[in-house]
Design a protein around this motif. Structure first.
Motif, PDB file in Angstrom:
ATOM      1  N   VAL A  41       0.816  -1.222   0.000  1.00  0.00           N
ATOM      2  CA  VAL A  41       0.000   0.000   0.000  1.00  0.00           C
ATOM      3  C   VAL A  41       0.845   1.265   0.000  1.00  0.00           C
ATOM      4  O   VAL A  41       1.939   1.300   0.550  1.00  0.00           O
ATOM      5  CB  VAL A  41      -0.962   0.064   1.217  1.00  0.00           C
ATOM      6  CG1 VAL A  41      -2.117  -0.903   1.059  1.00  0.00           C
ATOM      7  CG2 VAL A  41      -0.220  -0.157   2.526  1.00  0.00           C
ATOM      8  N   SER A  42       0.275   2.302  -0.634  1.00  0.00           N
ATOM      9  CA  SER A  42       0.823   3.664  -0.561  1.00  0.00           C
ATOM     10  C   SER A  42       0.177   4.380   0.613  1.00  0.00           C
ATOM     11  O   SER A  42      -0.822   3.903   1.170  1.00  0.00           O
ATOM     12  CB  SER A  42       0.454   4.443  -1.819  1.00  0.00           C
ATOM     13  OG  SER A  42       1.152   3.975  -2.920  1.00  0.00           O
ATOM     14  N   ALA A  43       0.700   5.556   0.925  1.00  0.00           N
ATOM     15  CA  ALA A  43       0.092   6.390   1.963  1.00  0.00           C
ATOM     16  C   ALA A  43      -1.327   6.781   1.547  1.00  0.00           C
ATOM     17  O   ALA A  43      -1.631   6.850   0.361  1.00  0.00           O
ATOM     18  CB  ALA A  43       0.950   7.638   2.183  1.00  0.00           C
ATOM     19  N   MET A  44      -2.184   7.043   2.535  1.00  0.00           N
ATOM     20  CA  MET A  44      -3.604   7.258   2.285  1.00  0.00           C
ATOM     21  C   MET A  44      -3.891   8.646   1.720  1.00  0.00           C
ATOM     22  O   MET A  44      -3.585   9.655   2.353  1.00  0.00           O
ATOM     23  CB  MET A  44      -4.388   7.061   3.591  1.00  0.00           C
ATOM     24  CG  MET A  44      -4.480   5.603   3.973  1.00  0.00           C
ATOM     25  SD  MET A  44      -4.872   5.226   5.704  1.00  0.00           S
ATOM     26  CE  MET A  44      -5.862   6.530   6.241  1.00  0.00           C
ATOM     27  N   GLY A  45      -4.478   8.683   0.524  1.00  0.00           N
ATOM     28  CA  GLY A  45      -4.974   9.943  -0.038  1.00  0.00           C
ATOM     29  C   GLY A  45      -3.899  10.817  -0.648  1.00  0.00           C
ATOM     30  O   GLY A  45      -2.767  10.400  -0.884  1.00  0.00           O
ATOM     31  N   ARG A  46      -4.323  12.043  -0.936  1.00  0.00           N
ATOM     32  CA  ARG A  46      -3.474  13.014  -1.628  1.00  0.00           C
ATOM     33  C   ARG A  46      -3.262  14.234  -0.750  1.00  0.00           C
ATOM     34  O   ARG A  46      -3.895  14.364   0.287  1.00  0.00           O
ATOM     35  CB  ARG A  46      -4.174  13.448  -2.928  1.00  0.00           C
ATOM     36  CG  ARG A  46      -4.158  12.405  -4.004  1.00  0.00           C
ATOM     37  CD  ARG A  46      -2.876  12.486  -4.810  1.00  0.00           C
ATOM     38  NE  ARG A  46      -2.780  11.409  -5.787  1.00  0.00           N
ATOM     39  CZ  ARG A  46      -2.280  10.203  -5.537  1.00  0.00           C
ATOM     40  NH1 ARG A  46      -1.832   9.898  -4.339  1.00  0.00           N
ATOM     41  NH2 ARG A  46      -2.221   9.286  -6.480  1.00  0.00           N
ATOM     42  N   MET A  47      -2.441  15.150  -1.226  1.00  0.00           N
ATOM     43  CA  MET A  47      -2.141  16.428  -0.556  1.00  0.00           C
ATOM     44  C   MET A  47      -3.333  16.957   0.235  1.00  0.00           C
ATOM     45  O   MET A  47      -4.436  17.066  -0.302  1.00  0.00           O
ATOM     46  CB  MET A  47      -1.775  17.430  -1.653  1.00  0.00           C
ATOM     47  CG  MET A  47      -1.460  18.801  -1.163  1.00  0.00           C
ATOM     48  SD  MET A  47       0.117  18.749  -0.358  1.00  0.00           S
ATOM     49  CE  MET A  47       0.772  20.302  -0.851  1.00  0.00           C
ATOM     50  N   GLY A  48      -3.120  17.292   1.475  1.00  0.00           N
ATOM     51  CA  GLY A  48      -4.193  17.879   2.290  1.00  0.00           C
ATOM     52  C   GLY A  48      -4.828  16.840   3.194  1.00  0.00           C
ATOM     53  O   GLY A  48      -5.292  17.157   4.287  1.00  0.00           O
ATOM     54  N   GLU A  49      -4.836  15.585   2.759  1.00  0.00           N
ATOM     55  CA  GLU A  49      -5.399  14.551   3.627  1.00  0.00           C
ATOM     56  C   GLU A  49      -4.354  14.230   4.707  1.00  0.00           C
ATOM     57  O   GLU A  49      -3.150  14.286   4.442  1.00  0.00           O
ATOM     58  CB  GLU A  49      -5.819  13.348   2.790  1.00  0.00           C
ATOM     59  CG  GLU A  49      -6.983  13.744   1.879  1.00  0.00           C
ATOM     60  CD  GLU A  49      -7.432  12.627   0.952  1.00  0.00           C
ATOM     61  OE1 GLU A  49      -7.965  11.637   1.453  1.00  0.00           O
ATOM     62  OE2 GLU A  49      -7.200  12.773  -0.258  1.00  0.00           O
ATOM     63  N   PRO A  50      -4.816  13.898   5.931  1.00  0.00           N
ATOM     64  CA  PRO A  50      -3.900  13.951   7.078  1.00  0.00           C
ATOM     65  C   PRO A  50      -2.629  13.101   6.961  1.00  0.00           C
ATOM     66  O   PRO A  50      -1.576  13.526   7.411  1.00  0.00           O
ATOM     67  CB  PRO A  50      -4.764  13.489   8.251  1.00  0.00           C
ATOM     68  CG  PRO A  50      -6.072  13.069   7.689  1.00  0.00           C
ATOM     69  CD  PRO A  50      -6.196  13.608   6.310  1.00  0.00           C
ATOM     70  N   TYR A  51      -2.704  11.911   6.366  1.00  0.00           N
ATOM     71  CA  TYR A  51      -1.522  11.029   6.399  1.00  0.00           C
ATOM     72  C   TYR A  51      -0.891  10.840   5.024  1.00  0.00           C
ATOM     73  O   TYR A  51      -0.103   9.922   4.812  1.00  0.00           O
ATOM     74  CB  TYR A  51      -1.909   9.671   7.014  1.00  0.00           C
ATOM     75  CG  TYR A  51      -2.724   9.832   8.270  1.00  0.00           C
ATOM     76  CD1 TYR A  51      -2.161  10.426   9.401  1.00  0.00           C
ATOM     77  CD2 TYR A  51      -4.063   9.443   8.325  1.00  0.00           C
ATOM     78  CE1 TYR A  51      -2.912  10.638  10.546  1.00  0.00           C
ATOM     79  CE2 TYR A  51      -4.819   9.640   9.471  1.00  0.00           C
ATOM     80  CZ  TYR A  51      -4.244  10.238  10.570  1.00  0.00           C
ATOM     81  OH  TYR A  51      -4.973  10.446  11.700  1.00  0.00           O
ATOM     82  N   GLY A  58       4.781  18.639   4.032  1.00  0.00           N
ATOM     83  CA  GLY A  58       4.377  19.994   4.432  1.00  0.00           C
ATOM     84  C   GLY A  58       4.657  20.209   5.915  1.00  0.00           C
ATOM     85  O   GLY A  58       5.131  21.279   6.329  1.00  0.00           O
ATOM     86  N   LEU A  59       4.406  19.188   6.707  1.00  0.00           N
ATOM     87  CA  LEU A  59       4.652  19.265   8.154  1.00  0.00           C
ATOM     88  C   LEU A  59       6.145  19.499   8.409  1.00  0.00           C
ATOM     89  O   LEU A  59       6.533  20.318   9.236  1.00  0.00           O
ATOM     90  CB  LEU A  59       4.197  17.934   8.781  1.00  0.00           C
ATOM     91  CG  LEU A  59       4.296  17.778  10.288  1.00  0.00           C
ATOM     92  CD1 LEU A  59       3.455  18.823  10.999  1.00  0.00           C
ATOM     93  CD2 LEU A  59       3.814  16.368  10.683  1.00  0.00           C
ATOM     94  N   MET A  60       6.962  18.780   7.647  1.00  0.00           N
ATOM     95  CA  MET A  60       8.419  18.924   7.778  1.00  0.00           C
ATOM     96  C   MET A  60       8.830  20.357   7.410  1.00  0.00           C
ATOM     97  O   MET A  60       9.614  20.983   8.120  1.00  0.00           O
ATOM     98  CB  MET A  60       9.084  17.920   6.827  1.00  0.00           C
ATOM     99  CG  MET A  60      10.529  17.693   7.083  1.00  0.00           C
ATOM    100  SD  MET A  60      10.710  16.712   8.580  1.00  0.00           S
ATOM    101  CE  MET A  60      12.481  16.670   8.718  1.00  0.00           C
ATOM    102  N   LYS A  61       8.265  20.851   6.305  1.00  0.00           N
ATOM    103  CA  LYS A  61       8.611  22.211   5.820  1.00  0.00           C
ATOM    104  C   LYS A  61       8.203  23.277   6.817  1.00  0.00           C
ATOM    105  O   LYS A  61       8.832  24.331   6.910  1.00  0.00           O
ATOM    106  CB  LYS A  61       7.880  22.475   4.490  1.00  0.00           C
ATOM    107  CG  LYS A  61       8.694  22.157   3.260  1.00  0.00           C
ATOM    108  CD  LYS A  61       8.408  23.190   2.150  1.00  0.00           C
ATOM    109  CE  LYS A  61       9.518  23.289   1.149  1.00  0.00           C
ATOM    110  NZ  LYS A  61       9.533  22.168   0.217  1.00  0.00           N
ATOM    111  N   SER A  62       7.116  22.978   7.582  1.00  0.00           N
ATOM    112  CA  SER A  62       6.615  23.990   8.520  1.00  0.00           C
ATOM    113  C   SER A  62       7.656  24.288   9.602  1.00  0.00           C
ATOM    114  O   SER A  62       7.599  25.300  10.268  1.00  0.00           O
ATOM    115  CB  SER A  62       5.296  23.528   9.153  1.00  0.00           C
ATOM    116  OG  SER A  62       5.548  22.452  10.037  1.00  0.00           O
TER     117      SER A  62
END
Ligand code: ADP
Ligand code: ASP
Ligand code: MG
Length: 411
Positions: A41-51, A58-62
């Protein structure tokens, strides 16, 4: 003898509960057909979805711009681990014994080039043990572990690579890549609505298409499956369509079906490209600047594409994201501002097909089509199975649609 099948589900196939249940049904179907499934499996969902991977980035960049590559990989790997756990629980809730494993636990051993690592070895012993107990094994894609125990990631889109590597290590009957479209299509259907799914394509044509931007499958995954002789099937999680079979002629009884009578199999595009043109005062060979430019770019880990060298001109493309670093490189070599021409906002559009080899008139058709569509070409390149043109990004839609029609791909 166990008949192993790898079933890889991309981010849009595992983002929401109903999607995961549809994916799980594909796993149950494979089991009912006598296969032992290994799910990636890949990570769940696309940009903006929590995981989703982009959300984690984005969290890292913050925190700041100078992310440590080791820590960033550790963070990004969490997206796939969360997804593997949730998929495992979904299967169990549907009555199917299952176990989730990280990439490292599944025996994916990599080097330590964080962010874009390569798989060195696969030790699938634990996966085999679990399959032997009748469990479906759900592996977190996109990640591995180095010999020193560091967690690494395989580059964007790398869950496909995990699936292919496990397919080869387990001598699987096939690697199924489940996604949100009907297979490999003659163009990205988001850009060209009349794009058609391809029934069967050779590994080499898909590798070419994937390198030129058809991100439906990672080129490295196709190369690994090709070397291991394992067929890939790219399918839609949300339909029963057969999808696209990627193989070579030794794997099909009717050799003619894999050889298309068409010159082109598809069109592809890559965005976010900057053209660099160095117009120099001296001959590039005599001045030694040619090797200095490419050595300095290599040392700065800037990769270049569409390279062409003329007596006083060096022309190539780089990703938009490394323009500032590249300018620093040129300045450090003493190049004057007036010698450096930077054109951001470009894109590469390509026509791909093994059938174009030795056929006269393909380039004529490409340039005539783009001229008719009012699209200017800034540079071109070609290989035995593709012709690529650099255009401005706002012309990509016109270029793709024109070429798709001109090469008869929508019929
Ligand atoms: P996943 O999350 O399942 O890995 P990706 O977004 O990586 O999905 O890949 C699927 C997407 O690839 C499709 O939604 C489609 O927009 C895009 N795509 C680009 N080129 C092609 C092509 N030639 N055929 C099919 N899909 C393509
Ligand atoms: N989640 C990773 C990415 O978005 C890997 C993948 O989806 O294959 O690139
Ligand atoms: Mg993908």
């Amino acid at each position: 003898m166990m008949k192993v099948i790898i079933q890889k589900f991309g981010g849009t196939s595992v983002g929401a509960r109903d999607q995961r249940e549809r994916a799980a049904r594909k796993v149950l179907e494979a089991q009912a057909n006598g296969y032992s499934p290994v799910v990636v499996v890949s990570a769940m969902g696309r940009m903006g979805e929590p995981y989703a991977t982009d959300t984690l980035l984005g969290l890292m960049k913050s925190v700041g711009d100078d992310a440590d590559p080791r820590e960033q990989d550790l963070l990004m790997s969490c997206g796939e681990i969360i997804s593997a756990v949730i998929m495992t629980q979904t299967l169990k809730a549907m009555g199917c014994p299952a176990v989730g494993l990280t990439g490292g636990q599944a025996g994916i051993i990599t080097d330590e080039s964080f962010g874009n690592t390569r798989i060195l070895e696969v030790h699938p012993g634990r996966v085999v043990d679990c399959l032997g107990k009748g469990q479906v094994v759900v592996v977190a894609g996109f990640q591995g572990i180095s010999k020193n125990g560091e967690v690494t990631t395989l580059g964007r889109g790398g869950s496909d690579t995990t699936a292919a590597a496990l397919g080869v290590a387990l001598d699987a009957e096939a690697v199924e890549i489940y996604t949100d479209v009907e297979g490999v299509m003659t163009a990205d259907p988001k850009m060209v609505p009349e794009a058609k799914p391809l029934k069967i394509v050779s590994y080499s044509e898909i590798v070419e298409m994937a390198h030129l931007g058809a991100k439906v499958v990672h080129p490295r995954a196709v190369e690994i499956a090709m070397e291991g002789g394992i067929p890939i099937r790219i399918r839609n999680t949300f339909s029963d369509a057969p999808g696209t079979l990627v193989c070579d002629s030794s794997m099909v009884s009717d050799k003619t079906i894999i050889q298309s009578d068409r010159v082109a199999r598809g069109v592809a595009h890559l965005m976010n490209i900057t053209q660099v043109r160095l117009d120099l005062r001296a001959d590039v060979n005599e001045s030694g600047i040619l090797s200095q430019v490419f050595r300095a770019l290599a040392d700065a880990r800037i990769s270049v594409d569409l390279i062409s060298v003329l007596p006083t001109t060096i022309c190539f493309t780089i990703s938009d994201s490394v323009v500032d670093e590249a300018i620093c490189v040129f300045e450090s070599l003493g190049l004057k501002q007036e010698e450096i021409r930077i054109t951001p906002g470009c894109a590469k559009v390509s026509v791909v097909g093994a059938g174009m080899r030795g056929v006269p008139g393909v380039m004529a058709k490409v340039v005539e089509t783009l001229a008719d569509a009012g699209v200017s070409i800034y540079q071109t390149s070609d290989s035995h199975a593709s012709i690529s043109c650099l255009v401005m990004k706002e012309d990509v839609l016109k270029a793709l649609r024109g070429l798709h029609t001109a090469f008869g791909l929508g019929v």
